[in-house]
Design a protein around this motif. Structure first.
Motif, mmCIF file in Angstrom:
data_model
loop_
_atom_site.group_PDB
_atom_site.id
_atom_site.type_symbol
_atom_site.label_atom_id
_atom_site.label_comp_id
_atom_site.label_asym_id
_atom_site.label_seq_id
_atom_site.Cartn_x
_atom_site.Cartn_y
_atom_site.Cartn_z
ATOM 1 N N ALA A 49 -9.920 -5.732 -6.463
ATOM 2 C CA ALA A 49 -8.875 -5.832 -5.448
ATOM 3 C C ALA A 49 -8.127 -4.510 -5.379
ATOM 4 O O ALA A 49 -7.982 -3.819 -6.389
ATOM 5 C CB ALA A 49 -7.896 -6.963 -5.775
ATOM 6 N N THR A 57 -4.971 -4.792 2.099
ATOM 7 C CA THR A 57 -5.640 -5.258 0.888
ATOM 8 C C THR A 57 -7.142 -5.401 1.108
ATOM 9 O O THR A 57 -7.598 -5.644 2.221
ATOM 10 C CB THR A 57 -5.075 -6.608 0.431
ATOM 11 O OG1 THR A 57 -5.219 -7.565 1.483
ATOM 12 C CG2 THR A 57 -3.602 -6.482 0.070
ATOM 13 N N TYR A 59 -10.728 -7.027 -1.137
ATOM 14 C CA TYR A 59 -11.170 -7.818 -2.279
ATOM 15 C C TYR A 59 -12.684 -7.786 -2.400
ATOM 16 O O TYR A 59 -13.411 -7.730 -1.407
ATOM 17 C CB TYR A 59 -10.733 -9.284 -2.118
ATOM 18 C CG TYR A 59 -9.247 -9.478 -2.048
ATOM 19 C CD1 TYR A 59 -8.584 -9.510 -0.830
ATOM 20 C CD2 TYR A 59 -8.499 -9.627 -3.212
ATOM 21 C CE1 TYR A 59 -7.208 -9.676 -0.766
ATOM 22 C CE2 TYR A 59 -7.125 -9.797 -3.156
ATOM 23 C CZ TYR A 59 -6.486 -9.821 -1.928
ATOM 24 O OH TYR A 59 -5.131 -9.983 -1.881
ATOM 25 N N LYS A 64 -12.657 -13.130 -3.554
ATOM 26 C CA LYS A 64 -12.021 -13.375 -2.256
ATOM 27 C C LYS A 64 -11.687 -14.852 -2.108
ATOM 28 O O LYS A 64 -12.516 -15.721 -2.384
ATOM 29 C CB LYS A 64 -12.954 -12.910 -1.141
ATOM 30 C CG LYS A 64 -12.272 -12.657 0.187
ATOM 31 C CD LYS A 64 -13.245 -11.987 1.161
ATOM 32 C CE LYS A 64 -13.625 -10.596 0.712
ATOM 33 N NZ LYS A 64 -14.500 -9.908 1.700
ATOM 34 N N THR A 68 -5.145 -12.796 -5.290
ATOM 35 C CA THR A 68 -4.268 -12.142 -4.327
ATOM 36 C C THR A 68 -3.567 -10.970 -4.987
ATOM 37 O O THR A 68 -2.923 -11.128 -6.027
ATOM 38 C CB THR A 68 -3.219 -13.118 -3.787
ATOM 39 O OG1 THR A 68 -3.864 -14.257 -3.184
ATOM 40 C CG2 THR A 68 -2.352 -12.436 -2.730
ATOM 41 N N ILE A 69 -3.686 -9.799 -4.376
ATOM 42 C CA ILE A 69 -2.993 -8.609 -4.864
ATOM 43 C C ILE A 69 -1.744 -8.401 -4.016
ATOM 44 O O ILE A 69 -1.758 -8.606 -2.800
ATOM 45 C CB ILE A 69 -3.923 -7.373 -4.829
ATOM 46 C CG1 ILE A 69 -3.275 -6.181 -5.528
ATOM 47 C CG2 ILE A 69 -4.322 -7.020 -3.394
ATOM 48 C CD1 ILE A 69 -4.232 -4.996 -5.729
ATOM 49 N N LEU A 80 -1.517 -9.247 -9.617
ATOM 50 C CA LEU A 80 -2.777 -9.882 -9.261
ATOM 51 C C LEU A 80 -2.653 -11.365 -9.614
ATOM 52 O O LEU A 80 -2.667 -11.717 -10.790
ATOM 53 C CB LEU A 80 -3.959 -9.255 -9.994
ATOM 54 C CG LEU A 80 -5.331 -9.784 -9.575
ATOM 55 C CD1 LEU A 80 -5.647 -9.346 -8.138
ATOM 56 C CD2 LEU A 80 -6.420 -9.294 -10.520
#
Length: 113
Positions: A49, A57, A59, A64, A68-69, A80
């Motif tokens: 990511a 962003t 991934y 994916k 989530t970053i 993260l």
């Protein structure tokens, strides 16, 4: 001097969640792109990511929809969020600053089945 420090790793059961943090110092954090990479034993380090200075962003397909970053520029920290963890997510997780080419020391994530 740029320094990155990861935290938040640990042992979790499959299906669980963890949130990793990458705290930065020595840089004007808001203008930097930061990536999260991971390396499992016997495997190459892989990018999973990344987030740009403009909060764009990207991934890897393998994470994916589960990871989530995000970033908090006021705290000089990138996060993260990892949900629906799988045993194959077990690895040492590193954050990376693209401008200074600096790595953090890594944090271990272990997902038990």
């Amino acid at each position: 001097q740029v320094q990155l420090v990861e935290s938040g790793g640990g042992l979790v059961q499959a299906g669980g969640s963890l949130r990793l943090s990458c705290a930065a110092s020595g840089i004007t954090f808001s203008i930097y792109a930061i990536g999260w990479h991971r390396q499992a034993p016997g495997k190459q380090r892989e990018l999973i990511a990344a987030i740009s200075s403009g909060d764009n962003t990207n991934y890897a397909d393998s994470v994916k929809g589960r990871f989530t970053i995000s970033r908090d520029n006021a705290k000089n920290t990138v996060y993260l969020q990892m949900n629906s963890l799988k045993p194959e997510d077990s690895a040492v997780y590193y954050c990376y600053d693209y401008r200074s080419q600096t790595w953090g020391q890594g944090t271990q994530v272990t997902v038990s089945s």
